[in-house]
Design an enzyme around this catalytic site. Structure first.
Site, mmCIF file in Angstrom:
data_model
loop_
_atom_site.group_PDB
_atom_site.id
_atom_site.type_symbol
_atom_site.label_atom_id
_atom_site.label_comp_id
_atom_site.label_asym_id
_atom_site.label_seq_id
_atom_site.Cartn_x
_atom_site.Cartn_y
_atom_site.Cartn_z
ATOM 1 N N HIS A 62 0.816 -1.214 0.000
ATOM 2 C CA HIS A 62 0.000 0.000 0.000
ATOM 3 C C HIS A 62 0.853 1.269 0.000
ATOM 4 C CE1 HIS A 62 -3.011 -2.655 2.387
ATOM 5 N NE2 HIS A 62 -3.192 -2.817 1.096
ATOM 6 N N TYR A 132 1.097 2.412 14.063
ATOM 7 C CA TYR A 132 1.658 3.319 13.063
ATOM 8 C C TYR A 132 1.453 4.770 13.471
ATOM 9 C CZ TYR A 132 0.823 -0.363 9.447
ATOM 10 O OH TYR A 132 0.778 -1.499 8.690
#
Length: 181
Positions: A62, A132
């Site tokens: 991604h 993240y």
């Protein structure tokens, strides 16, 4: 924080520098000044958690297209993952060459991924969780990806893929003209 360069320009392995005592340890996981000292400008716009139940789960590859390109600081907080980066920056000496690393909660190493680099991972243990810090909020219109099993990239995932989303199965193969940033 201890910074180790990778073969992908601008990507760093960032080890937590733990200070131990009888209680356990304390470590800095994010420091704007230490990042800036290495030329990394990471203004955090979003924090994400990804939990994966089964070993062999695959997510990716991604990235987000400009102007919403995103940098990420990723840490495996439970379990272990095999992470693959694919540099999509035309001017990079690492352009289109996959690079991989294993992140495990037991090792306290983070991975900084700069803008213009696609990433994906495969879980190596059941119940794996990643955390993240993102430089840009998710924008559906900027979301993009590359098929994880594209033969032109030659990525050797360590396990048989046990779980992958329909969306990731339908990603297009790598095309330097379509993917380059």
């Amino acid at each position: 924080m201890i910074f180790r360069p990778t073969p992908v320009p601008g990507a760093w392995l960032v080890d937590l520098e733990a200070h131990h005592d009888q209680r356990g340890f304390f470590a800095r996981a994010f420091c704007r000044d230490e990042l800036l000292a290495r030329g990394i400008e990471l203004e955090v716009a979003q924090a994400n958690v990804a939990w994966n139940g089964a070993r062999g789960t695959l997510r990716g590859l991604h990235y987000q297209r400009p102007p919403h390109a995103e940098a990420k600081l990723v840490r495996c907080v439970r379990g272990a993952v095999f992470v693959v980066l694919v540099d999509l920056r035309r001017v990079s000496p690492a352009f289109a060459r996959p690079w991989s690393v294993t992140l495990a909660s037991s090792e306290s190493t983070q991975l900084f991924i700069p803008e213009g680099v696609a990433n994906g991972y495969q879980t190596l243990e059941d119940a794996t969780e990643l955390y993240y810090l993102m430089s840009s909020a998710y924008r559906a219109e900027a979301a993009a990806g590359i098929r994880y099993d594209d033969p032109s990239l030659g990525i050797e995932w360590p396990l048989a893929v046990s779980v992958v989303s329909q969306r990731d199965r339908e990603l297009a193969p790598f095309d330097p003209e379509r993917c380059a940033i």
